[in-house]
Design a protein around this motif. Structure first.
Motif, short mmCIF file in Angstrom:
data_model
loop_
_atom_site.label_atom_id
_atom_site.label_comp_id
_atom_site.label_asym_id
_atom_site.label_seq_id
_atom_site.Cartn_x
_atom_site.Cartn_y
_atom_site.Cartn_z
N THR A 46 -11.89 4.58 16.84
CA THR A 46 -10.51 3.97 16.14
C THR A 46 -10.06 2.78 16.91
OG1 THR A 46 -9.98 6.22 15.63
CG2 THR A 46 -8.07 4.59 15.50
N LEU A 47 -9.84 1.45 16.18
CA LEU A 47 -9.77 0.20 16.76
C LEU A 47 -8.37 -0.10 16.36
CD1 LEU A 47 -13.21 -1.22 15.74
CD2 LEU A 47 -12.44 -0.20 18.04
N PRO A 48 -7.69 -1.19 17.16
CA PRO A 48 -6.58 -1.62 16.92
C PRO A 48 -6.65 -2.87 15.96
CG PRO A 48 -7.28 -2.41 19.07
CD PRO A 48 -7.97 -1.27 18.82
N VAL A 49 -5.73 -2.72 14.92
CA VAL A 49 -5.71 -4.03 14.24
C VAL A 49 -4.37 -4.57 13.97
CG1 VAL A 49 -7.85 -3.11 12.76
CG2 VAL A 49 -5.27 -2.51 12.27
N PRO A 50 -4.03 -5.65 13.39
CA PRO A 50 -2.70 -6.16 13.17
C PRO A 50 -1.80 -5.20 12.44
CG PRO A 50 -4.19 -7.85 12.56
CD PRO A 50 -5.03 -6.45 12.81
N ARG A 51 -0.68 -4.69 13.23
CA ARG A 51 0.07 -3.63 12.69
C ARG A 51 -0.46 -2.23 12.43
NH1 ARG A 51 1.32 -8.04 9.83
NH2 ARG A 51 0.37 -7.29 7.87
N GLY A 52 -1.15 -1.88 13.43
CA GLY A 52 -1.85 -0.49 13.45
C GLY A 52 -3.16 -0.33 13.89
N VAL A 70 -13.21 4.21 7.69
CA VAL A 70 -13.16 5.59 7.07
C VAL A 70 -12.28 5.77 6.32
CG1 VAL A 70 -13.42 7.80 8.06
CG2 VAL A 70 -14.64 6.27 9.26
N THR A 71 -11.04 5.57 6.65
CA THR A 71 -9.86 5.92 5.88
C THR A 71 -8.77 4.86 5.91
OG1 THR A 71 -9.88 8.32 6.47
CG2 THR A 71 -8.06 7.75 5.19
N GLY A 72 -8.08 4.46 4.55
CA GLY A 72 -7.06 3.49 4.64
C GLY A 72 -7.54 2.20 4.05
N SER A 73 -6.64 1.34 3.90
CA SER A 73 -6.87 -0.03 3.20
C SER A 73 -7.67 -0.91 4.03
CB SER A 73 -5.75 -0.72 2.69
OG SER A 73 -4.89 -0.99 3.69
N GLU A 152 -4.32 10.45 22.58
CA GLU A 152 -4.01 11.06 21.53
C GLU A 152 -2.25 11.16 21.71
OE1 GLU A 152 -5.40 14.87 21.68
OE2 GLU A 152 -7.38 14.41 20.58
N ASN A 153 -2.04 10.92 22.79
CA ASN A 153 -0.45 10.66 23.11
C ASN A 153 0.12 9.36 23.05
OD1 ASN A 153 0.46 13.57 23.90
ND2 ASN A 153 -1.42 13.41 24.77
N LEU A 154 -0.47 8.31 23.39
CA LEU A 154 -0.13 6.88 23.33
C LEU A 154 -0.82 5.97 22.53
CD1 LEU A 154 0.09 6.65 27.36
CD2 LEU A 154 1.81 7.42 25.78
N GLY A 155 -1.76 6.34 21.89
CA GLY A 155 -2.67 5.35 20.90
C GLY A 155 -2.18 5.00 19.73
N ALA A 156 -1.93 3.84 19.18
CA ALA A 156 -1.39 3.63 17.57
C ALA A 156 -2.30 4.58 16.70
CB ALA A 156 -1.73 2.27 17.41
N GLU A 157 -1.59 5.35 15.87
CA GLU A 157 -2.14 6.51 14.78
C GLU A 157 -3.04 5.27 13.58
OE1 GLU A 157 -1.41 10.19 12.40
OE2 GLU A 157 0.22 9.41 13.59
N ALA A 158 -3.91 5.65 13.21
CA ALA A 158 -4.76 5.22 12.06
C ALA A 158 -4.68 6.01 10.76
CB ALA A 158 -6.21 5.04 12.36
N PRO A 159 -4.84 5.70 9.84
CA PRO A 159 -4.77 6.54 8.47
C PRO A 159 -5.63 7.38 8.73
CG PRO A 159 -4.69 4.35 7.79
CD PRO A 159 -4.91 4.21 9.42
N GLY A 160 -5.46 8.76 8.57
CA GLY A 160 -6.30 9.95 8.77
C GLY A 160 -6.18 10.70 10.10
N GLY A 161 -5.13 10.10 10.91
CA GLY A 161 -4.65 10.86 12.03
C GLY A 161 -5.15 10.86 13.35
N PRO A 166 -4.63 3.38 23.85
CA PRO A 166 -3.23 2.74 24.04
C PRO A 166 -3.23 1.26 24.56
CG PRO A 166 -3.78 4.30 25.53
CD PRO A 166 -4.70 4.35 24.77
N THR A 167 -2.09 0.59 24.26
CA THR A 167 -2.10 -0.54 24.93
C THR A 167 -1.30 -0.68 26.35
OG1 THR A 167 0.31 -0.76 24.15
CG2 THR A 167 -1.29 -1.45 22.62
N PRO A 168 -1.54 -1.67 27.09
CA PRO A 168 -0.78 -1.60 28.31
C PRO A 168 0.46 -1.36 28.25
CG PRO A 168 -2.46 -3.42 28.08
CD PRO A 168 -2.28 -2.93 26.88
#
Length: 304
Positions: A46-52, A70-73, A152-161, A166-168
């Motif tokens: 799961t990779l960071p992208v602009p706004r998510g 895998v999931t999402g636009s 799981e606690n600090l990272g941005a959530e992707a479609p699919g959960g 996490p970012t610094p």
């Protein structure tokens, strides 16, 4: 699944890139948010992208690295960002042809020239440093629990959960109780929070360590100045994240593994091991690592 891109599995010098050996190039490559399926020759992350964030699946198809969401636009801006990140992770801008020339006549390492030696890195040096700190003075199961808790606690959530690393800023905002009770990082908690704070506020720029104009000795010195980073961690980050291959990673797994593979009847001094690989010059650490891990693509990454 949404098809995003097919990237030629070739390095900057036109040399081949072995997909399977890259996704099992080192143990940190299987830590969260990565999910490795060696039997299927696939890596999901799961990779960071602009706004998510987006969860992607990486496989090999007809000599190319296939990238799918895998999931999402997946609009054009997102596709471009993901393609750039994955190319960075697989080091497709790196030229290993000089290393392959060095091992061409080596009975034990000539196999590397078929595309081995590409060390899978995280999207950021920060992520690789954090994960490396989480490997120090603990079991592999402890490392996996710490990194999974961070994601799981600090990272941005992707479609699919699923979540990205996490970012610094997110790690800097977490309090000491979180690192003690949730991550169970022990003494590492203070190091992780301080590192995150320093990166988030711009006191430290870890990404500049990717600059090829920066000498290895300076890169090593900057790593050793980081909280929680000693000689082992610095050598590990240089090898697996920065593509600086001169230093051997000598630890409680590599030393006995080398002794066993080399047929040594007693424990070998570090200097003895280093002399064996001195002829590979700036690639000495890479040659050593590949000598130890040749079987991983068939047998999987061993549990330390």
């Amino acid at each position: 699944m949404i098809h995003v891109a097919d990237l030629p599995l070739r390095g900057a010098g036109g040399e081949p890139v072995d997909f399977a050996r890259t996704i099992v190039s080192h143990g940190v490559a299987e830590l969260s948010p990565n999910r490795l399926d060696l039997e299927a020759r696939a890596l999901e992350t799961t990779l960071p992208v602009p706004r998510g964030a987006r969860t992607v699946r990486l496989t090999e198809s007809s000599g190319k690295l296939r990238l799918e969401v895998v999931t999402g636009s997946a609009g054009q801006r997102l596709r471009t960002a993901l393609t750039k990140t994955v190319a960075h992770m697989f080091r497709l801008d790196e030229d290993l042809s000089a290393f392959y020339a060095l091992v061409d006549n080596d009975v034990e390492l000539s196999w590397c020239a078929l595309g081995a030696g590409r060390m899978l890195r995280a999207p950021t040096v920060f992520e690789d440093v954090v994960k490396t700190i989480c490997t120090t003075n603990t079991t592999w199961s402890g490392t996996k629990k710490m990194t999974t808790a961070l994601v799981e606690n600090l990272g941005a959530e992707a479609p699919g959960g699923r979540h990205a690393f996490p970012t610094p800023a997110a790690m800097a905002d977490a309090d000491a109780d979180f690192y003690r009770d949730v991550v169970r990082a022990g003494y590492r908690g203070a190091y992780l929070k301080q590192l995150a704070r320093d990166v988030a506020d711009g006191t430290i720029d870890l990404e500049v360590l990717n600059d090829p104009e920066l000498p290895d000795e300076e890169a090593a010195a900057r790593l050793l100045a980081l909280p929680g980073v000693g000689p082992y961690a610095a050598a590990h980050v240089m090898l697996t994240s920065l593509g600086r291959y001169s230093r051997l990673v000598l630890d409680s797994w590599t030393r006995p593994t080398y002794g066993k593979l080399s047929g040594a009847r007693r424990a070998l001094a570090d200097a003895t091991i280093e002399r064996r690989f001195k002829r590979y010059r700036e690639y000495a650490g890479l040659a050593f690592w590949l000598y130890l891990t040749r079987s991983w693509v068939d047998d999987g990454i061993p549990v330390p």
